[in-house]
Scaffold this motif. Structure first.
Motif, PDB file in Angstrom:
ATOM      1  N   VAL A 135      -8.002   1.350  -3.147  1.00  0.00           N
ATOM      2  CA  VAL A 135      -8.410   1.729  -4.857  1.00  0.00           C
ATOM      3  C   VAL A 135      -8.188   1.317  -5.658  1.00  0.00           C
ATOM      4  N   LEU A 136      -7.249  -0.268  -5.257  1.00  0.00           N
ATOM      5  CA  LEU A 136      -6.984  -0.793  -6.736  1.00  0.00           C
ATOM      6  C   LEU A 136      -8.443  -1.106  -7.406  1.00  0.00           C
ATOM      7  N   PRO A 137      -9.489  -1.316  -7.406  1.00  0.00           N
ATOM      8  CA  PRO A 137     -10.748  -1.155  -8.242  1.00  0.00           C
ATOM      9  C   PRO A 137     -10.401  -0.096  -9.009  1.00  0.00           C
ATOM     10  N   LYS A 138     -10.069   1.213  -8.684  1.00  0.00           N
ATOM     11  CA  LYS A 138     -10.347   2.635  -9.651  1.00  0.00           C
ATOM     12  C   LYS A 138      -9.094   2.511 -11.053  1.00  0.00           C
ATOM     13  N   LEU A 139      -8.259   1.230 -11.248  1.00  0.00           N
ATOM     14  CA  LEU A 139      -7.609   1.387 -11.869  1.00  0.00           C
ATOM     15  C   LEU A 139      -8.055   0.843 -13.004  1.00  0.00           C
ATOM     16  N   PHE A 140      -8.577  -0.494 -12.974  1.00  0.00           N
ATOM     17  CA  PHE A 140      -9.305  -1.217 -14.008  1.00  0.00           C
ATOM     18  C   PHE A 140     -10.829  -0.436 -14.319  1.00  0.00           C
ATOM     19  N   ILE A 146       4.734   2.249   5.624  1.00  0.00           N
ATOM     20  CA  ILE A 146       5.161   1.610   4.511  1.00  0.00           C
ATOM     21  C   ILE A 146       3.294   0.596   4.513  1.00  0.00           C
ATOM     22  N   PRO A 147       3.040  -0.162   6.099  1.00  0.00           N
ATOM     23  CA  PRO A 147       1.797  -0.703   5.706  1.00  0.00           C
ATOM     24  C   PRO A 147       0.815   0.238   5.301  1.00  0.00           C
ATOM     25  N   VAL A 148       0.509   1.211   6.235  1.00  0.00           N
ATOM     26  CA  VAL A 148      -0.438   2.025   5.764  1.00  0.00           C
ATOM     27  C   VAL A 148      -0.358   2.171   4.087  1.00  0.00           C
ATOM     28  N   LEU A 149       0.967   2.754   3.488  1.00  0.00           N
ATOM     29  CA  LEU A 149       0.809   2.982   2.580  1.00  0.00           C
ATOM     30  C   LEU A 149       0.487   2.200   1.127  1.00  0.00           C
ATOM     31  N   LEU A 150       0.925   0.682   1.604  1.00  0.00           N
ATOM     32  CA  LEU A 150       0.446  -0.233   1.218  1.00  0.00           C
ATOM     33  C   LEU A 150      -1.101  -0.582   1.252  1.00  0.00           C
ATOM     34  N   ALA A 151      -1.374  -0.675   2.327  1.00  0.00           N
ATOM     35  CA  ALA A 151      -3.656  -1.188   2.365  1.00  0.00           C
ATOM     36  C   ALA A 151      -3.878   0.346   1.469  1.00  0.00           C
ATOM     37  N   ARG A 187     -13.347  -2.409   1.710  1.00  0.00           N
ATOM     38  CA  ARG A 187     -12.668  -1.289   0.886  1.00  0.00           C
ATOM     39  C   ARG A 187     -14.005  -0.432   0.300  1.00  0.00           C
ATOM     40  N   GLY A 188     -13.239   1.245   0.977  1.00  0.00           N
ATOM     41  CA  GLY A 188     -15.061   1.540   0.872  1.00  0.00           C
ATOM     42  C   GLY A 188     -14.510   2.987   0.877  1.00  0.00           C
ATOM     43  N   THR A 189     -14.478   3.851   0.748  1.00  0.00           N
ATOM     44  CA  THR A 189     -14.365   5.745   1.359  1.00  0.00           C
ATOM     45  C   THR A 189     -14.122   6.048   1.924  1.00  0.00           C
ATOM     46  N   TRP A 190     -14.811   5.692   3.370  1.00  0.00           N
ATOM     47  CA  TRP A 190     -14.595   5.909   4.251  1.00  0.00           C
ATOM     48  C   TRP A 190     -12.855   5.141   5.038  1.00  0.00           C
ATOM     49  N   PHE A 191     -12.985   3.440   4.385  1.00  0.00           N
ATOM     50  CA  PHE A 191     -11.611   3.097   5.036  1.00  0.00           C
ATOM     51  C   PHE A 191     -10.557   4.176   3.822  1.00  0.00           C
ATOM     52  N   THR A 192     -10.994   4.323   3.033  1.00  0.00           N
ATOM     53  CA  THR A 192      -9.776   5.008   1.724  1.00  0.00           C
ATOM     54  C   THR A 192      -9.269   6.802   2.271  1.00  0.00           C
ATOM     55  N   ALA A 193      -9.894   6.909   3.146  1.00  0.00           N
ATOM     56  CA  ALA A 193     -10.019   8.293   3.969  1.00  0.00           C
ATOM     57  C   ALA A 193      -9.131   8.258   5.084  1.00  0.00           C
ATOM     58  N   VAL A 194      -9.314   6.950   5.949  1.00  0.00           N
ATOM     59  CA  VAL A 194      -8.997   7.148   7.005  1.00  0.00           C
ATOM     60  C   VAL A 194      -7.170   6.807   6.287  1.00  0.00           C
ATOM     61  N   LEU A 195      -6.805   6.395   5.620  1.00  0.00           N
ATOM     62  CA  LEU A 195      -5.811   5.611   5.157  1.00  0.00           C
ATOM     63  C   LEU A 195      -5.224   6.813   4.605  1.00  0.00           C
ATOM     64  N   GLY A 196      -6.208   8.069   3.827  1.00  0.00           N
ATOM     65  CA  GLY A 196      -5.496   8.794   3.103  1.00  0.00           C
ATOM     66  C   GLY A 196      -5.034  10.186   4.473  1.00  0.00           C
ATOM     67  N   THR A 197      -5.582  10.374   5.270  1.00  0.00           N
ATOM     68  CA  THR A 197      -5.739  11.371   6.462  1.00  0.00           C
ATOM     69  C   THR A 197      -4.163  10.887   6.835  1.00  0.00           C
ATOM     70  N   VAL A 198      -3.872   9.749   6.633  1.00  0.00           N
ATOM     71  CA  VAL A 198      -2.931   9.159   8.163  1.00  0.00           C
ATOM     72  C   VAL A 198      -1.765   9.686   6.453  1.00  0.00           C
ATOM     73  N   LEU A 199      -1.834   9.362   5.206  1.00  0.00           N
ATOM     74  CA  LEU A 199      -0.805   9.427   4.616  1.00  0.00           C
ATOM     75  C   LEU A 199       0.078  10.470   4.290  1.00  0.00           C
ATOM     76  N   LEU A 200      -1.536  11.904   4.900  1.00  0.00           N
ATOM     77  CA  LEU A 200      -1.362  13.424   4.763  1.00  0.00           C
ATOM     78  C   LEU A 200      -0.417  13.805   5.154  1.00  0.00           C
ATOM     79  N   PHE A 201      -1.002  13.703   7.001  1.00  0.00           N
ATOM     80  CA  PHE A 201       0.126  14.187   7.572  1.00  0.00           C
ATOM     81  C   PHE A 201       1.737  13.117   7.925  1.00  0.00           C
ATOM     82  N   GLY A 202       1.346  11.801   7.670  1.00  0.00           N
ATOM     83  CA  GLY A 202       2.915  11.323   7.337  1.00  0.00           C
ATOM     84  C   GLY A 202       3.769  11.377   6.137  1.00  0.00           C
TER      85      GLY A 202
END
Length: 406
Positions: A101-106, A91-96, A14-29
């Motif tokens: 970012v799950l820790p931010k929920l708590f 679906i795997p991208v969304l779940l990942a 987990r970390g900002t870079w991993f989240t940013a990569v997934l977020g970029t894929v989801l932005l276009f998808g």
């Protein structure tokens, strides 16, 4: 140790870079899904007649609706194939992304300011909307729709709620995402962690991205074939209408609803069947023999369903809709038409087509396919086939055509 403690979440992946990569894929998808979803909705001609409009009171949300074209004839096949296949692959991208970012929920305190409260509210709409859209979409294409109420309004309104939150979230996070992705090169990021790990990592960033990407490719490879011709169709193992062509012969192509499932038996399609054509003060009743006696035309067209599957081009033959409009008194400018089916159960027992669809020379009341009479499951004694239209508008077991303003 509680979930609000940083040490509770031990994964160093987990970390900002991993989240940013997934977020970029989801932005276009996700943007592609939203656009193709709206186009799919427009293809149903929901403003044409009450029978087509499955989402009443859409108001301003229907601002983009337009007359759906008939060219190219594979337009809906491409649009819906993209919408369904890309959605499943994401679906795997969304779940990942949610896992990352799950820790931010708590995190405590839950609300630090008014702006923070608004951000968390937008995240509720974003995450809830995404999960709802994916759940309803997957259940629908798997023919196991379990939600109360019609799929069409729920998925339509849900898409607008989700995408509104998605745009707000992207506007807030995009600058930081770009900055994080530019900080270090891809190779360096895959070899390092954002912070010292609390435990030995079970998988590297490279492995995590490979797992997510591999899952997406697996879902893509076992779904996309339902939108192609030939051998790729056999690879669509996760699609209800994938696999080999059903049987052999002229009618060996996919069927969504059988005659038995919608209550159409031989007693309703035999010698007593008549096609009623109504229009400008005229009513004409035609037997199947009468229709075969009219000028016959042919068109090679696919059937493409909202669930993402489609057939290859089939060789249809029958009477042009515009010629039937002429019988009803519209010799010059054929208008829209209301098509009614013999079916007793299921949606779209009535469906409306726009005037541009009626005018197209490839729009037929089909009597035969691939050189043989229609089978009962393919709509015998007559069905509509229209280029670039969703499958449900290619009405089977037609019993009445009403031309005029709808």
């Amino acid at each position: 140790m509680s979930p609000s403690s940083p040490g509770f979440w031990r994964s160093p992946v987990r970390g900002t870079w991993f989240t940013a990569v997934l977020g970029t894929v989801l932005l276009f998808g996700m943007t592609l899904l939203f656009v193709t979803g709206l186009l799919s909705y427009a293809a149903y001609n929901p403003d044409l007649a009450a029978v087509n409009d499955k989402t009443p009171d859409k108001g301003l949300l229907g601002f983009y609706l337009f007359d759906w074209p008939t060219d190219p004839h594979w337009l809906y096949r491409l649009n819906q194939g993209l919408h369904v296949t890309v959605g499943i692959a994401l679906i795997p991208v969304l779940l990942a992304k949610l896992w990352s970012v799950l820790p931010k929920l708590f995190a405590l305190p839950p609300v630090r300011s008014v702006s923070h409260a608004l951000e968390r509210l937008s995240l509720l709409l974003l995450v809830g909307g995404a999960l709802f859209e994916f759940a309803t979409g997957v259940l629908n294409i798997q023919l196991e729709y379990l939600f109360p109420g019609s799929f069409y309004p729920l998925h339509f309104y849900g898409a607008w709620v989700f995408f509104g939150a998605f745009v707000a979230h992207a506007a807030l996070k995009l600058p930081r995402t770009v900055r994080v992705l530019r900080e270090r090169g891809l190779r360096e990021q895959l070899r390092t962690h954002d912070r010292p790990p609390a435990a030995e990592p079970t998988v590297s960033r490279r492995g995590a991205l490979g797992l997510v990407g591999g899952g997406s490719l697996l879902l893509f490879g076992t779904t996309a074939g339902q939108s192609f011709d030939g051998w790729p169709r056999a690879t669509a193992l996760f699609a209800p209408h994938g696999g080999a062509e059903p049987g052999k012969g002229p009618g060996a192509f996919q069927v969504n609803k059988t005659a038995l499932s919608v209550g159409v038996g031989a007693d309703r399609t035999g010698e007593a069947w008549r096609l009623v054509v109504e229009g400008r003060g005229r009513t004409v009743r035609l037997t199947r023999a009468d229709l075969l006696g009219l000028a016959q035309h042919s068109a090679d067209l696919p059937i493409a369903c909202v669930e993402g599957w489609s057939t290859s081009d089939q060789a249809w033959s029958g009477v042009r809709l515009r010629d039937l409009a002429a019988l009803a008194g519209y010799e010059d400018e054929p208008p829209a038409v209301l098509v009614e089916s013999l079916q007793l159960r299921g949606a779209f027992r009535k469906a409306a087509l726009r005037d541009n669809q009626v005018r197209d020379a490839r729009s037929l009341l089909a009597l035969r396919v691939n050189g043989a009479d229609l089978t009962p499951d393919h709509g015998y004694p007559a069905r509509v086939i229209v280029p670039a239209a969703p499958g449900v508008l290619n009405t089977k077991w037609v019993t009445r055509l009403t031309f005029g303003e709808l």
